[in-house]
Design an enzyme around this catalytic site. Sequence first.
Site, PDB file in Angstrom:
ATOM      1  N   LYS A 175       1.258  -1.242   0.575  1.00 19.54           N
ATOM      2  CA  LYS A 175       0.489   0.506  -0.060  1.00 19.54           C
ATOM      3  C   LYS A 175       0.506   1.444   0.274  1.00 19.54           C
ATOM      4  O   LYS A 175       0.745   1.973  -0.553  1.00 19.54           O
ATOM      5  CB  LYS A 175      -1.025  -0.096   1.131  1.00 19.54           C
ATOM      6  CG  LYS A 175      -1.741   1.670   1.302  1.00 19.54           C
ATOM      7  CD  LYS A 175      -2.433   1.378   3.051  1.00 19.54           C
ATOM      8  CE  LYS A 175      -1.837   2.115   3.976  1.00 19.54           C
ATOM      9  NZ  LYS A 175      -1.198   3.407   4.477  1.00 19.54           N
ATOM     10  N   ASN A 176       1.779   1.421   1.063  1.00 16.16           N
ATOM     11  CA  ASN A 176       2.889   1.991   0.758  1.00 16.16           C
ATOM     12  C   ASN A 176       3.752   2.543   0.148  1.00 16.16           C
ATOM     13  O   ASN A 176       4.291   4.205   0.056  1.00 16.16           O
ATOM     14  CB  ASN A 176       3.470   2.677   2.078  1.00 16.16           C
ATOM     15  CG  ASN A 176       2.880   2.855   3.672  1.00 16.16           C
ATOM     16  OD1 ASN A 176       1.342   3.360   3.866  1.00 16.16           O
ATOM     17  ND2 ASN A 176       3.319   3.059   4.684  1.00 16.16           N
ATOM     18  N   CYS A 201      -6.732  11.487  11.418  1.00 16.00           N
ATOM     19  CA  CYS A 201      -6.005  12.558  12.290  1.00 16.00           C
ATOM     20  C   CYS A 201      -6.082  11.375  12.936  1.00 16.00           C
ATOM     21  O   CYS A 201      -5.541  11.114  14.256  1.00 16.00           O
ATOM     22  CB  CYS A 201      -6.179  13.894  13.018  1.00 16.00           C
ATOM     23  SG  CYS A 201      -7.985  13.652  13.258  1.00 16.00           S
ATOM     24  N   ARG A 253      -1.423  14.923  12.416  1.00 17.85           N
ATOM     25  CA  ARG A 253      -0.255  14.530  11.465  1.00 17.85           C
ATOM     26  C   ARG A 253      -0.471  15.944  10.820  1.00 17.85           C
ATOM     27  O   ARG A 253      -0.602  16.308   9.281  1.00 17.85           O
ATOM     28  CB  ARG A 253      -1.275  13.492  10.614  1.00 17.85           C
ATOM     29  CG  ARG A 253      -0.896  12.216  11.765  1.00 17.85           C
ATOM     30  CD  ARG A 253      -1.427  10.970  10.762  1.00 17.85           C
ATOM     31  NE  ARG A 253      -0.347  10.177  10.509  1.00 17.85           N
ATOM     32  CZ  ARG A 253      -0.678   9.362   9.047  1.00 17.85           C
ATOM     33  NH1 ARG A 253      -1.837   8.596   9.182  1.00 17.85           N
ATOM     34  NH2 ARG A 253      -0.323   8.657   8.578  1.00 17.85           N
ATOM     35  N   ASP A 296       4.123   0.751  12.137  1.00 18.40           N
ATOM     36  CA  ASP A 296       2.670  -0.061  11.783  1.00 18.40           C
ATOM     37  C   ASP A 296       3.313  -1.161  12.136  1.00 18.40           C
ATOM     38  O   ASP A 296       2.237  -1.688  11.796  1.00 18.40           O
ATOM     39  CB  ASP A 296       3.116   0.426  10.212  1.00 18.40           C
ATOM     40  CG  ASP A 296       2.614   1.356   9.512  1.00 18.40           C
ATOM     41  OD1 ASP A 296       2.178   2.489  10.305  1.00 18.40           O
ATOM     42  OD2 ASP A 296       2.612   1.400   8.111  1.00 18.40           O
ATOM     43  N   ARG A 332      -8.528  -0.690   4.517  1.00 20.80           N
ATOM     44  CA  ARG A 332      -8.425   0.240   3.522  1.00 20.80           C
ATOM     45  C   ARG A 332      -6.014  -0.243   2.845  1.00 20.80           C
ATOM     46  O   ARG A 332      -5.833   0.131   1.947  1.00 20.80           O
ATOM     47  CB  ARG A 332      -7.430   1.054   4.781  1.00 20.80           C
ATOM     48  CG  ARG A 332      -8.724   2.556   4.940  1.00 20.80           C
ATOM     49  CD  ARG A 332      -8.234   3.631   5.785  1.00 20.80           C
ATOM     50  NE  ARG A 332      -6.702   4.128   5.600  1.00 20.80           N
ATOM     51  CZ  ARG A 332      -5.918   4.680   6.324  1.00 20.80           C
ATOM     52  NH1 ARG A 332      -6.202   4.018   7.534  1.00 20.80           N
ATOM     53  NH2 ARG A 332      -4.906   4.382   5.761  1.00 20.80           N
TER      54      ARG A 332
HETATM   55  C1  UD1 Z   1       3.687   7.278   6.783  1.00 21.37           C
HETATM   56  C2  UD1 Z   1       3.257   6.246   5.926  1.00 21.37           C
HETATM   57  C3  UD1 Z   1       2.739   5.424   7.532  1.00 21.37           C
HETATM   58  C4  UD1 Z   1       4.037   5.629   8.779  1.00 21.37           C
HETATM   59  C5  UD1 Z   1       4.450   6.672   8.052  1.00 21.37           C
HETATM   60  C6  UD1 Z   1       6.009   6.140   9.310  1.00 21.37           C
HETATM   61  C7  UD1 Z   1       2.374   6.124   3.401  1.00 21.37           C
HETATM   62  C8  UD1 Z   1       0.874   6.126   3.254  1.00 21.37           C
HETATM   63  N1  UD1 Z   1       2.310   5.879   4.884  1.00 21.37           N
HETATM   64  O1  UD1 Z   1       3.508   8.141   6.634  1.00 21.37           O
HETATM   65  O2  UD1 Z   1       2.514   3.675   7.450  1.00 21.37           O
HETATM   66  O3  UD1 Z   1       3.202   4.961   9.720  1.00 21.37           O
HETATM   67  O4  UD1 Z   1       5.173   7.174   7.444  1.00 21.37           O
HETATM   68  O5  UD1 Z   1       6.382   5.393   9.123  1.00 21.37           O
HETATM   69  O6  UD1 Z   1       3.284   5.508   3.222  1.00 21.37           O
HETATM   70  N2  UD1 Z   1       5.042  15.151  10.683  1.00 21.37           N
HETATM   71  C9  UD1 Z   1       5.442  15.900  10.687  1.00 21.37           C
HETATM   72  N3  UD1 Z   1       4.679  17.049   9.185  1.00 21.37           N
HETATM   73  C10 UD1 Z   1       4.894  16.546   8.133  1.00 21.37           C
HETATM   74  C11 UD1 Z   1       5.138  15.197   7.515  1.00 21.37           C
HETATM   75  C12 UD1 Z   1       5.338  14.711   9.020  1.00 21.37           C
HETATM   76  O7  UD1 Z   1       5.306  17.044  11.858  1.00 21.37           O
HETATM   77  O8  UD1 Z   1       4.808  17.545   7.102  1.00 21.37           O
HETATM   78  C13 UD1 Z   1       5.655  13.935  11.606  1.00 21.37           C
HETATM   79  C14 UD1 Z   1       4.285  13.479  12.096  1.00 21.37           C
HETATM   80  O9  UD1 Z   1       3.061  13.749  12.227  1.00 21.37           O
HETATM   81  C15 UD1 Z   1       4.928  11.870  12.563  1.00 21.37           C
HETATM   82  C16 UD1 Z   1       6.150  11.730  11.776  1.00 21.37           C
HETATM   83  O10 UD1 Z   1       6.289  13.389  11.300  1.00 21.37           O
HETATM   84  O11 UD1 Z   1       4.557  12.699  13.735  1.00 21.37           O
HETATM   85  C17 UD1 Z   1       6.378  10.839  10.933  1.00 21.37           C
HETATM   86  O12 UD1 Z   1       5.758  11.134   9.173  1.00 21.37           O
HETATM   87  P1  UD1 Z   1       5.668  10.392   8.066  1.00 21.37           P
HETATM   88  O13 UD1 Z   1       7.057  10.094   8.096  1.00 21.37           O
HETATM   89  O14 UD1 Z   1       5.520  11.519   7.041  1.00 21.37           O
HETATM   90  O15 UD1 Z   1       4.282   9.776   8.210  1.00 21.37           O
HETATM   91  P2  UD1 Z   1       3.749  10.138   6.654  1.00 21.37           P
HETATM   92  O16 UD1 Z   1       3.923  10.202   5.371  1.00 21.37           O
HETATM   93  O17 UD1 Z   1       2.813  10.418   6.824  1.00 21.37           O
END
Ligand code: UD1
Length: 430
Positions: A28-29, A122, A127, A311, A403
């Site tokens: 998925k990711n 959320c 996030r 995850d 999902r």
């Molecule tokens: C992706 C994965 C999700 C996984 C996560 C961490 C997908 C579709 N989803 O989510 O399954 O759990 O990586 O491995 O690939 N953050 C900020 N600001 C930002 C972006 C992120 O503060 O602009 C924070 C987030 O709130 C979180 C952390 O960074 O605490 C990690 O998030 P991120 O690596 O961005 O995860 P996702 O891309 O949302």
Amino acid sequence: MGGGIHMSHITIQGGSRLEGTLAVQGAKNSVLPILAAAILHPGRTVLRGCPHLSDVESSIRILRHLGCRVDWEGGDLVIDASGLSRWDIPDHLMREMRSSVVFLGSILARTGWAELSHPGGCELGPRPIDMHLSALRQLGANIREEGGFLRCTAQHMTGREITLSMPSVGATENAMLAACGAQGETVLVNAAREPEIADLQAFLCGMGCQVKGAGSSTICIQGRQPTHDVCHTVMPDRIVAATYLAAAAAAGGEIELRQIQHSHLSTVTAALHAAGCQIYSGPGQTVLRSEGRLHSAGTVRTAPYPGFPTDAQAVLMAALLRGQGATVFVENIFENRYRHVDELCRMGADISVADRVAVVTGVPRLYGADVRATDLRGGAALLVAGLIADGTTRIGDIHHIQRGYEDPVRDLAALGADIALEEPPPAAHQ
Ligand code: UD1
């Protein structure tokens, strides 16, 4: 995945050992950012091994809204983005899933404009997308945030060095996609190193984009339009694999997972090994053998790749509920990723949570109960717990699970679990 999905349940009779072989679905990711990337090329993309998931359906709705043609041809998804005619994503499509935000980078790169709302989701705590927006602004995008909407113009993006304040997966992907539409070279520093990012790079290179370094913390992108149609096989889903390994570890038995890259799972298999499982691997294959009597896995700290994946935290926790001794989990990625704990406690689990730390103390028995999936991976944890509970576990709100898992009932039943999908009766005609 039609109507009535919110009223469907999964029921599990605990107590079966798991035996057999399973081919793991596409990730998925990996596929979600690739679907966003497909619009960079005004031509045809074929995705082999695209998993049938509700999040993929959400992406397809976005692609069709933008003017792409999208068709399933057996297990392949075929996208023709030559007719792309819009640069907006309506609010109701944005709310369906958080990763819709990755379309921002690719829409800007293809059209120079984008209009969308803040993404949904959320469920794991706040996030934010500040790092996504900052990276795009550094490339020259003008982004106005008004009442939950993002209005963006980026007629002339220019490549440059961008340092992420932390290795966010989504921000890395968004920046990579936008950088394909910028003039010159972009260097992403402190990029996320997840294998799904390397898969995105492989896809982009397949289209003729110039990207290198994914899998390390520095990624270089030469801005240039894709030059050709691409056929890409989606990488296997390491989190689905982790889920089934955790299930077999808990239930006991021996399973073999195929189409999986063992190195992607090394922290998960290390934890399961520490808890008493035997694990063997060969090319594209991982075998786990368990007596079903686990003990503590010590302390498990989630971290960006190559650390232990956030995850897989919930499914490992579920596997250890009846283990001997205590395991400590430290969740370092998301603020609110223990929502499954209350549901597991309804089944008799002994888990105490303080802020980012959860301590799981093994109990001799778990009891089947009516529980609800609180989020995608938390829902998967309930599947694992149901396998080792006495009696019947009935899981509601399974749309969260759908999902990310193509058909967990099919997969776990194939391994010998006593599991069924319970669908609501068809609505009576009025
Ligand atoms: C992706 C994965 C999700 C996984 C996560 C961490 C997908 C579709 N989803 O989510 O399954 O759990 O990586 O491995 O690939 N953050 C900020 N600001 C930002 C972006 C992120 O503060 O602009 C924070 C987030 O709130 C979180 C952390 O960074 O605490 C990690 O998030 P991120 O690596 O961005 O995860 P996702 O891309 O949302």
